[in-house]
Design a protein around this motif. Structure first.
Motif, short mmCIF file in Angstrom:
data_model
loop_
_atom_site.label_atom_id
_atom_site.label_comp_id
_atom_site.label_asym_id
_atom_site.label_seq_id
_atom_site.Cartn_x
_atom_site.Cartn_y
_atom_site.Cartn_z
N GLN A 23 69.03 45.42 -2.69
CA GLN A 23 67.68 45.96 -2.49
C GLN A 23 66.67 45.41 -3.49
O GLN A 23 65.51 45.21 -3.16
CB GLN A 23 67.70 47.48 -2.58
N ASP A 58 52.07 50.25 2.74
CA ASP A 58 52.33 51.64 2.35
C ASP A 58 51.66 52.61 3.31
O ASP A 58 52.19 53.68 3.59
CB ASP A 58 51.84 51.90 0.93
N ASN A 61 53.67 52.25 6.75
CA ASN A 61 55.07 52.68 6.61
C ASN A 61 55.21 53.54 5.37
O ASN A 61 55.74 53.09 4.35
CB ASN A 61 55.99 51.45 6.49
N PRO A 62 54.79 54.80 5.43
CA PRO A 62 54.87 55.64 4.25
C PRO A 62 56.33 55.88 3.84
O PRO A 62 57.23 55.85 4.68
CB PRO A 62 54.21 56.95 4.68
N ASP A 63 56.53 56.11 2.56
CA ASP A 63 57.87 56.37 2.04
C ASP A 63 58.33 57.73 2.54
O ASP A 63 57.80 58.75 2.15
CB ASP A 63 57.85 56.32 0.51
N ARG A 64 59.32 57.74 3.38
CA ARG A 64 59.81 58.99 3.98
C ARG A 64 60.67 59.80 3.02
O ARG A 64 61.00 60.94 3.29
CB ARG A 64 60.61 58.67 5.23
N ASN A 65 61.01 59.24 1.87
CA ASN A 65 61.82 59.96 0.89
C ASN A 65 60.98 60.73 -0.12
O ASN A 65 61.52 61.36 -1.01
CB ASN A 65 62.74 58.99 0.14
N VAL A 66 59.66 60.64 0.02
CA VAL A 66 58.76 61.34 -0.90
C VAL A 66 58.18 62.54 -0.18
O VAL A 66 57.62 62.43 0.90
CB VAL A 66 57.62 60.40 -1.37
#
Length: 75
Positions: A23, A58, A61-66
């Motif tokens: 990653q 960003d 594709n927003p960070d889905r883990n936040v």
């Protein structure tokens, strides 16, 4: 897989782990290669394009883990 084999001898891969190395190193380098090929530019320009497009990336594709924390919480 080559990375797993190298994980036994390479200090960076040992430290980051196979997934972390993939990653943090391989995915970004692959992205540079894809931008270079698609846009017909050199490494430096591909990296510039990637930096300049981070904001829109960003947003799309927003960070889905936040989990967003509201500024004011009504109790």
């Amino acid at each position: 897989m080559v990375v797993r084999r190298l994980a036994t001898t390479d200090d960076l891969i040992k430290t980051a782990g196979v997934a972390g190395y993939t990653q943090s190193v391989l995915v970004p380098e692959l992205a540079v290669l894809l931008v270079k090929d698609d846009m017909k530019v050199n490494d430096e320009d591909a990296r510039r394009i990637m930096r300049e497009s981070m904001d829109i990336g960003d947003r799309v594709n927003p960070d889905r883990n936040v989990v967003p924390i509201p500024e004011e919480v009504d109790l």
